[in-house]
Enzyme design. Structure first.
Site, mmCIF file in Angstrom:
data_model
loop_
_atom_site.group_PDB
_atom_site.id
_atom_site.type_symbol
_atom_site.label_atom_id
_atom_site.label_comp_id
_atom_site.label_asym_id
_atom_site.label_seq_id
_atom_site.Cartn_x
_atom_site.Cartn_y
_atom_site.Cartn_z
ATOM 1 N N THR A 125 0.834 -1.043 -0.023
ATOM 2 C CA THR A 125 0.041 0.024 -0.177
ATOM 3 C C THR A 125 1.058 1.233 -0.065
ATOM 4 O O THR A 125 1.888 1.296 0.472
ATOM 5 C CB THR A 125 -0.884 -0.005 1.255
ATOM 6 O OG1 THR A 125 -1.520 1.343 1.331
ATOM 7 C CG2 THR A 125 -0.348 -0.340 2.718
ATOM 8 N N ASP A 126 0.276 2.315 -0.435
ATOM 9 C CA ASP A 126 1.017 3.629 -0.378
ATOM 10 C C ASP A 126 1.141 4.118 0.858
ATOM 11 O O ASP A 126 1.938 5.092 1.171
ATOM 12 C CB ASP A 126 0.305 4.867 -1.207
ATOM 13 C CG ASP A 126 -0.982 5.158 -0.852
ATOM 14 O OD1 ASP A 126 -1.426 4.385 -0.029
ATOM 15 O OD2 ASP A 126 -1.675 6.029 -1.614
ATOM 16 N N GLU A 127 0.154 3.491 1.856
ATOM 17 C CA GLU A 127 0.222 4.006 3.097
ATOM 18 C C GLU A 127 1.951 3.793 3.888
ATOM 19 O O GLU A 127 2.180 4.137 5.102
ATOM 20 C CB GLU A 127 -0.665 3.387 4.009
ATOM 21 C CG GLU A 127 -2.150 4.171 3.723
ATOM 22 C CD GLU A 127 -3.420 3.884 4.511
ATOM 23 O OE1 GLU A 127 -3.101 3.454 5.733
ATOM 24 O OE2 GLU A 127 -4.251 3.947 4.066
ATOM 25 N N TYR A 150 -1.770 -0.442 11.142
ATOM 26 C CA TYR A 150 -1.949 -1.067 9.869
ATOM 27 C C TYR A 150 -0.926 -0.707 8.911
ATOM 28 O O TYR A 150 -0.287 -1.725 8.345
ATOM 29 C CB TYR A 150 -3.387 -0.583 9.243
ATOM 30 C CG TYR A 150 -3.236 -0.881 7.715
ATOM 31 C CD1 TYR A 150 -3.595 -2.062 7.184
ATOM 32 C CD2 TYR A 150 -3.078 0.156 6.673
ATOM 33 C CE1 TYR A 150 -3.480 -2.426 5.762
ATOM 34 C CE2 TYR A 150 -3.128 0.020 5.201
ATOM 35 C CZ TYR A 150 -3.344 -1.289 4.803
ATOM 36 O OH TYR A 150 -3.525 -1.614 3.313
ATOM 37 N N LYS A 154 2.126 -3.673 7.272
ATOM 38 C CA LYS A 154 2.320 -3.475 5.810
ATOM 39 C C LYS A 154 3.657 -3.169 5.516
ATOM 40 O O LYS A 154 4.373 -3.754 4.855
ATOM 41 C CB LYS A 154 1.442 -2.733 4.977
ATOM 42 C CG LYS A 154 -0.130 -3.173 5.189
ATOM 43 C CD LYS A 154 -0.564 -4.376 4.768
ATOM 44 C CE LYS A 154 -0.452 -4.414 3.069
ATOM 45 N NZ LYS A 154 -0.866 -5.692 2.367
#
Ligand code: NAD
Ligand code: DAU
Length: 340
Positions: A125-127, A150, A154
């Site tokens: 994810t870009d997060e 979260y 990741k």
């Protein structure tokens, strides 16, 4: 690339990915392994459940014995979508995020290396890059700076994937996509939550000032990118995936209300998400240049089709919203006091 193990294929993006592959390739054989957590839903796959190219197996990716037994059957590729994916839930209960996203990924990697899987694609994810100010974009070399349990889980998984590539020579890739929208998205996420609440004339809870920015991409464009990476990327490469489509949350909510002909008085500003990332924006030029990827959906078209899909599939989401999810919703949103 014919025998593909898709993990988390009963969730939003995983189920869209399975549909995408079966529509596109006659000669691919997909095993979908999913634990069917609250987010896993076999209704997403009913029309292909009898397809001879597809089979479903219920298992936990953390359970190394089950995963090893499965992977020992021989797979060309593993594409790992399985995850706990909702940021708000990671703030309420971080432990399960570490279990699934970190330990689950490691268990898959270990099985992949032991049983000679030729390609492992980690859907990240870009997060992992954290939050941006008003300017700039995340590139693949941006520093990793996750801010929620979260995104931290990741990020840990990304490191493990790359370490297995470096240390054991496993052929790995990592994809980092921005926010997805489209069919079969669980109605805890912004767009389906707002559509389904508006259809029921319920308040639309907007966090903080509603000015946080996300870069929205249609799920089919994400699936196309993962497919290209799975087939064509050189080992070890990381690819950002994004639609160049930045929107504030409040804009999204107003688009949905206008399309459904519902009043803006349904908008309810509520307490902000703790640690809420302000802005995400993706530079996906590497993916475009190396693999020729281009998004096909404009947001204007994609969001209208998505709204229509939720209008035409009320049974699909009513079943979800009347079950365990109802308790989650009451607890999560009762805790957020109205802010206006
Ligand atoms: P989702 O929550 O809709 O689906 C997750 C799936 O994983 C569910 O079917 C669930 O049952 C399954 N699962 C959970 N724990 C499991 C376990 N221990 N063993 C086996 N299966 C398990 O998530 P999504 O939105 O489809 O996201 C899929 C992946 O894409 C995630 O890894 C997420 O981090 C990533 N991602 C999502 C977005 C987005 O906008 N939704 C954007 C970028 C990346
Ligand atoms: O960027 C990719 C990520 O996008 C994925 O890795 C995650 O799995 C996915 O859940 C998504 O994370 P976000 O936190 O950005 O998505 P969410 O739909 O939860 O929220 C989008 C924005 O809307 C965010 O700024 C918070 C806001 N929001 C969300 C909800 C659920 C609200 O204002 N009200 C809400 O009720």
């Amino acid at each position: 690339m014919n025998k593909i193990l898709v993990t988390g294929g009963a969730g939003f993006i995983g189920s869209n990915f399975i549909h995408y592959l079966l529509e596109r390739y006659d000669d691919c054989y997909i095993t979908n392994v999913d634990l069917l957590t609250y987010a896993g839903n076999l209704d997403n796959l009913t029309n292909i459940s009898d397809d001879p190219r597809y089979r479903f197996i219920k298992a936990d990716i953390v359970d190394f014995v089950s995963i090893s037994n499965l992977v020992s059957q021989g797979f060309d590729t593993i594409v790992n979508f399985a995850a706990e994916s909702h940021v708000d839930r990671s703030i309420e209960a971080p432990g399960i995020f570490v279990r699934t996203n970190v330990l689950g990924t490691q268990s898959l990697l270990e099985a992949a290396r032991r049983f000679g899987v030729k390609k492992f694609v980690q859907v990240s994810t870009d997060e992992v890059y954290g939050s941006l100010g008003q300017e700039g974009y995340f590139t693949e070399t941006s520093p990793l700076n996750p801010t929620s349990p979260y995104s931290a889980s990741k990020t840990a998984a990304d490191h493990l994937v790359l370490a297995y590539g470096h240390t054991f020579g496993l052929s790995v890739n990592v994809t980092r996509c921005s926010n997805n929208y489209g069919t079969y998205q669980f109605p805890e996420k912004l767009i389906p939550l707002m559509i389904t609440n508006a259809l029921a004339d319920k308040p639309l809870p907007v966090y903080g000032d509603g000015m946080n920015v996300r870069d929205w991409l249609h799920v089919r464009d994400h699936c196309c990118a993962v497919d290209l990476v799975m087939r064509q990327a050189r080992t070890g490469e990381i690819y950002n995936i994004g639609g160049n489509n930045e929107r504030t949350n409040i804009d999204i909510v107003k688009i949905i209300l206008r399309r459904l002909n519902k009043p803006e008085s349904l908008i309810m500003f509520v307490q902000d998400r703790p640690g809420h990332d302000r802005r995400y924006a993706i530079d996906s030029s590497k993916l475009r240049k190396d693999l020729g990827w281009e998004p096909k959906y404009s947001f204007d078209r994609g969001v209208i089709e998505t709204i229509e899909w939720y209008c035409n599939n009320i049974k699909w989401w009513e079943k979800i919203k009347s079950g365990e999810y109802l308790r989650y919703y009451e607890q999560m949103y009762d805790n957020r006091k109205k802010a206006n």
